[in-house]
Design an enzyme around this catalytic site. Structure first.
Site, PDB file in Angstrom:
ATOM      1  CB  SER A 262      -0.962  -0.039   1.195  1.00 14.90           C
ATOM      2  OG  SER A 262      -2.043   0.818   1.005  1.00 14.90           O
TER       3      SER A 262
ATOM      4  CG  ASP B 216      -4.099  -1.986   0.347  1.00 13.57           C
ATOM      5  OD1 ASP B 216      -3.235  -2.657   0.940  1.00 13.57           O
ATOM      6  OD2 ASP B 216      -4.190  -0.747   0.440  1.00 13.57           O
TER       7      ASP B 216
END
Length: 299
Positions: free
Chosen positions: A74, A190
């Protein structure tokens, strides 16, 4: 002007704290040994808290701790990619100070109602391309990997080759917020869904010592007022649970005090960076001890 002022203030603090470095010339010479350990820096996810990663990198660089590999999830993949491009913490700081939410979030009403996320991700990908002039991960100065999640299979995906911008976009695609990214024949979201602090990836890539940065602490939030807040809080809880087990595998775990910073609060940049610096300086004796112990075992 406010970016310049903040950058100067932070740089001055860094210059002053550099006088408090631990370890002397002996350690610097040790780091010149061709048989020294391969050191990986693992940067976890946590959205705006990721500005702390910048401070961590600056402090490691100040102490002459070599980084041989960067692995990120991320926001960790974003900060890691920018640093892996030119390995210059001052440039990284400047980029961080100029970064705002509008550089990353491109909301689309139709996508919010009918699609798989209100944020397309084109802006994020464009921002990365503007800051990293080389196209592919193979062209970065420092070995690098971003971690994403295969949405259909629920498995970890390590992106260590191909387009940098696409890899970071996929690794940062918070589910329910960003639209999934079609890449390498998969629908990716993610990486924090399955591995928010990818220490195992660094090990698999041959790291002898892993320095991991956890910015997922403190999920308490009483300021939840809309559906968007609900999604972010749910993701925050998931990331936190994910990290509890994974972080135990790090040789050194750095935990900047940024747990109360909102995931989309871009007003706390300087504070987060300073928290990263402070946490790294506290961890420095342990980092150097780990390196020295590893070297002794190899003799």
């Amino acid at each position: 002007m406010k970016y310049i002022k903040s950058f100067v203030i932070l740089s001055t603090i860094l210059l002053l704290t550099s006088c408090q470095t631990t370890g002397g010339p002996g350690f610097s010479q040790l780091m010149q040994d061709p048989n020294r350990p391969k050191i990986a820096l693992v940067l976890g996810g946590g959205a705006a808290r990721g500005f702390a990663h910048v401070g961590v990198i600056r402090a490691l660089e100040q102490e002459k701790i070599p980084i041989d590999l960067v692995v990120g999830t991320s926001v960790g993949s974003l900060i890691g990619a920018i640093y892996a491009h030119d390995m210059n913490s001052f440039e990284l700081e400047w980029t961080a100070f100029t970064l705002e939410k509008e550089h990353l979030f491109d909301y689309a009403l139709v996508s919010a109602v009918m699609g798989m996320g209100p944020v397309k991700g084109d802006k994020l990908e464009g921002f990365i391309k503007s800051k990293i002039p080389v196209a592919n991960i193979e062209n970065l100065k420092l070995p690098y990997a971003a971690v994403a999640t295969d949405l259909n299979r629920g498995t970890r995906v390590v992106l260590d080759r191909g387009p940098i911008a696409k890899a970071v976009r996929a690794s940062s695609a918070i589910p329910g917020v960003f639209q999934p990214v079609e890449h390498q024949g998969k629908n990716l979201v993610d990486g924090g869904v399955v591995d928010n602090i990818p220490i195992d990836v660094a090990r698999e890539k041959g790291a002898d010592i892993v320095i991991a940065v956890d910015i997922s602490e403190n999920v308490t939030n009483f300021n939840i007022t809309n559906m968007f807040d609900v999604m972010l809080q749910a993701v925050n809880i998931m990331f936190d649970e994910n990290v509890k087990v994974k972080k135990k595998n790090a040789d050194i775990l750095i935990t900047p005090a940024v747990g109360d910073v909102g995931m989309l609060d871009f007003t706390q940049k300087k504070r987060c960076m300073l928290a990263g610096i402070e946490a790294t300086q506290k961890a420095m004796p342990d980092i150097k001890k780990k390196i020295e112990e590893w070297m002794k075992k190899k003799k």
